[in-house]
Each structure stands twice: as C-alpha cells, then as structure tokens.
Design an enzyme around this catalytic site. Structure first.
Site, PDB file in Angstrom:
ATOM      1  N   GLU A 156       1.275  -2.749 -11.386  1.00 58.05           N
ATOM      2  CA  GLU A 156       1.507  -3.018  -9.751  1.00 58.05           C
ATOM      3  C   GLU A 156       0.220  -2.666  -8.929  1.00 58.05           C
ATOM      4  OE1 GLU A 156       6.091  -1.840  -9.268  1.00 58.05           O
ATOM      5  OE2 GLU A 156       4.638  -0.175  -9.117  1.00 58.05           O
ATOM      6  N   CYS A 157      -0.051  -3.676  -8.221  1.00 59.12           N
ATOM      7  CA  CYS A 157      -1.124  -3.740  -7.176  1.00 59.12           C
ATOM      8  C   CYS A 157      -2.452  -2.860  -7.760  1.00 59.12           C
ATOM      9  CB  CYS A 157      -0.741  -2.870  -5.859  1.00 59.12           C
ATOM     10  SG  CYS A 157      -1.790  -3.216  -4.598  1.00 59.12           S
TER      11      CYS A 157
END
Length: 474
Positions: free
Chosen positions: A352-353
C-alpha cells in the site's frame, strides 16, 4: 472485570481548534489513575500514534463510511470493555463527513446501516454519526482567541442541531484563553443562554509543540523522552484548568451496545511478514488482527535494519515514509535482493502507498522546501535504487497528488481476501507520482478505471485498504 464507567467524544466546530492537543492531554492525565482506551474518528494513522503513547494502550480508528456501522460498534465494544474510560477524538468539524451518496444495493452486509433515519440530513462518516451510533456524550473544544459573548451563538447552533439527532452535547472546553476574566466572560455568556457549561480551558500559548510534515503531524513510531515530558507537562496544565470531576460525572456511560458476531477463527497455518519500522508504519491494527483471524501468524521485520526477510508465505508492506529513509532503504541491498527474489519466485506480496513506492525500481526525491507551512521532509535530492520488483519510478512532488475516500471492486483479488469479497472501500493520501515503465495488469476498479499493479503474485497500489469488517457474519 473492569467496567467502562465513562466515555465521551471530543469534537470542535472545525479543524485547528485544539482537539488533538486536548485529547492527548486528557488521555495522559486520566491514564495516571484510570485505564484509558483511546479512539480516533476517520482514516488516520498519525493521531492514533500519539494516542497510543499518551494513553499507554493501542488507539483504534472509528469510521462509519470506511468500516461500516457494525464494525465501528464491534471495535468500540471490544476494545473499551476492559477500560475505565473511553476517549474518542473527532475529525474535522462535528458534522463534517463523507458527502452523501445514494446507497448501493450491492453493498456487502457489513456496510448495511444499523438504524436508518431518513427524516434528517445525512451525517454519514462524521464525528456526529459516531457519537450517535455509540450513544456517547460529546465535549466541544472551541478556540476562543478574540472571542467573548459570541461563544454562545456557536454553542447554541451546535447544541440545538445535536439535539435533533439525540446527541448529548454536555460541555465546552475553551482553548487559547488569555486570562481568568476572559474565561469568566465566556462562562457567563453560556449561562445566560442556558447552554452546556464550560468545563475548563487550555491557556493561551500552552507549552506543547508537535512536529509537522507533509502528512500533518509526524507519526510517532516509538516514544522518546522529549515527547513523554511534553505530554506530562500538558497533562499537568490540564489538571490545573479543567474540572475533571465534573467531566467524569457528566460522561458516565451506560453501554447498551451489542457487538455483531464474527466468522469462526481459523488455525494459524501460514506466516506473513509485516514490514514494520519508521519507514513503514501505516497499518490499521484491526487489519493485522484480521490476518491473524484468517490463519496467518504475523512475523514483523524491518526493511531499514534487517538484512533479509523472515521465512514466510507472504509479505505485507504498509504505507509510511520511504521518501525520508530513502538513503538507508537503498543501501540495504541484501534486503532489496531478498524481496526481489521472493517476488520473482511467485511469493505473495501486498503493498500500500509507501510500500508500493518501495517495490519500484527507484525513488526520486526532488524537493525539501517548505510548502504551505508543511515541512516536505525527504532524503537529500537524489535518485535512490529500490527493490526493482515493479519496473517503475516513484517521484516525490511538492503538492498533494491525491486525497480522499475511494470505493470500487477487485478486478483481481489479493491472496488474503475471502473469495466472496469483491467490493472495497479505502482512502488515498500521497504527494508522489509513479511512472510505470512496463505494462502490468491492474487489480482494482475505481470509477470504472482499472488501477493498481498486478505482477505475478504481487499486488500494489496507492490505496490504503480497510478489510477487517469482512469478518462480520452475514
């Protein structure tokens, strides 16, 4: 067994009024005598890190849009049942929330509302929604700098509107008070209109400073002596200026909530490595508890400090600050190679991210200048080699690229999700862009657009997901 005796929500007319400072101070002050459980409204990894240190217990997020009402009830009841006091810090202004959208009839059951109310304007996703759902009283902090009798007009509006939703606004705490006379004027104004009383104040120029960077407050990975001293000074200050006895008397809590049942817990047959250090620290604790519930043993490791990954069946890279620690991450060649070979050998990876940025070929930092009073904290301007799992370049910018909630469907589904799960809700908040250098399959559909990267058994995107609510039984 301890019983929750007091619970309340700290809110404000808008952001910047002093919610976080007041919440942290009260958590530290009350934790000296009581077992305090902290919560934060909204999608937030940073404020909860301060709560955890101030209260000495893990703080949990509550978000009716992101999680659904049933999950909010479950989190609150589960984690407050052994506490004496539960303190919920609100988000933005009291009634600010997700813009109302027409209900999707295909929503999973865990997003179904507990109680429909079509007679009043929608307050979904707001602090008010959570206060109403959990039946907790509310204390409002108001920045009263330059304000006198006008405080009653502000409080009167919020008090009357809260009453329409059967939400008890039981008291006010004033911020930025310059003198006892200033406080007295505010108090008299509220009394004249028969409004909720002042419960105390935060003095002007209170000695509590927190570092900020582009994501707001700096996430606290672990405590330090300076922060502990500041929290203690803040707590001592509040002890002098707040009526704690009155606050606890007005916030007595009769918990009538019933949690919703979960699917059976599975035996732990697999291991998942959780990248966890100063560079990768954005995880919802309930998501990690979800992984344990479905049969994963969590094995934590540090891409900054360790030389290799643990012996696991899968890896999970959360968000964080890879741009700040880019130099150290890039120099840890043994770790990068281990991750690369794990991916090439069809190992399962979910990122994620910030984790997505780390899996790229390289990360470019381009600016360390202040922007809109935020410290764009990054490693020195340079190009830093990363894991090279995804042939792409992550480029840090000096403006916000994406902010807000997202919802959609899994075009291809990550390895840890139940086969019946298709719909998701999440959020994005990033200052970087990623330039993709090869064609990859997507794994998400948002607004009819395919996004995210699917490569072998690697799933990566800018999305921060919430999936723990899928444990709730239909």
């Amino acid at each position: 067994m301890q019983t929750l005796s007091s619970a309340f929500c700290i809110t404000a007319p808008c952001s910047g009024e002093g919610k976080t400072t007041l919440a942290m101070g009260l958590m530290r002050l009350l934790s000296r005598t009581y077992n305090v459980q902290a919560f934060k409204c909204g999608p937030d990894y940073v404020d909860t890190s301060y709560h955890t240190i101030a209260s000495k217990h893990t703080s949990y997020n509550l978000d009716t849009w992101l999680m659904g009402e049933k999950e909010v009830i479950n989190i609150f009841t589960k984690h407050s049942k052994h506490a004496d006091i539960a303190i919920i810090e609100g988000v933005m202004g009291f009634f600010d929330g997700k813009k109302y959208e027409k209900k999707d009839p295909n929503l999973p059951s865990y997003f179904h509302t507990v109680q429909e109310n079509n007679t009043l304007p929608n307050i979904e996703g707001s602090t008010a929604h959570i206060a109403k759902l959990l039946q907790v009283p509310v204390i409002m902090v108001i920045d009263a700098k330059g304000m006198a009798q006008s405080i009653s007009a502000i409080v009167r509006g919020f008090y009357e509107q809260a009453k329409e939703y059967a939400i008890p606004l039981i008291g006010i705490i004033a911020n930025n008070i310059g003198s006892e006379r200033h406080y007295q004027i505010l108090q008299e104004s509220l009394q004249a209109w028969n409004l909720p009383p002042l419960l105390g104040y935060l003095p002007k120029n209170i000695q509590f400073k927190t570092k900020e960077r582009q994501l707001g407050l700096t996430h606290i990975f672990q405590t330090n002596e300076e922060l502990e001293q500041q929290l203690d000074i803040l707590a001592d200050t509040l002890a002098q200026h707040l009526d704690i006895h009155k606050i606890l008397t007005l916030t007595k809590y009769a918990n009538t909530l019933t949690p919703f049942p979960l699917i059976p817990k599975l035996p732990q047959k697999q291991k998942i490595g959780i990248a966890y250090d100063e560079a990768f620290c954005f995880y919802y604790p309930t998501n990690l508890q979800y992984l344990e519930h479905i049969g994963y043993k969590l094995c934590y490791f540090s891409p900054l400090k360790d030389k290799t990954i643990p012996k696991v069946d899968a890896l999970y890279f959360g968000g964080g600050y890879p741009e700040i620690y880019a130099d150290t991450l890039s120099q840890n060649i043994a770790m990068k190679n281990a991750i690369y070979h794990f991916a090439e050998n069809n190992g399962h990876i979910f990122a994620e991210c910030g984790g997505y940025m780390y899996l790229c070929s390289k990360l470019i930092t381009t600016s360390d200048k202040n922007f809109e009073n935020k410290n764009l904290e990054q490693a020195h301007n340079n190009t830093y080699p990363m894991c090279n799992v995804i042939k792409a370049t992550a480029i840090m910018g000096n403006r916000l690229r994406s902010l807000g909630y997202k919802q959609g469907f899994f075009y291809n589904k990550p390895f840890f999700l139940n086969k019946n799960i298709q719909y998701f809700r999440g959020h994005e908040f990033h200052w970087s862009d990623i330039e993709i250098e090869e064609n990859y399959s997507p794994f998400l559909t948002v607004d009819n657009q395919h996004i995210g990267i699917r490569y072998k058994n690697v799933y990566a995107s800018y999305m921060h997901f919430y999936f723990a609510n899928s444990l709730i039984m239909d």
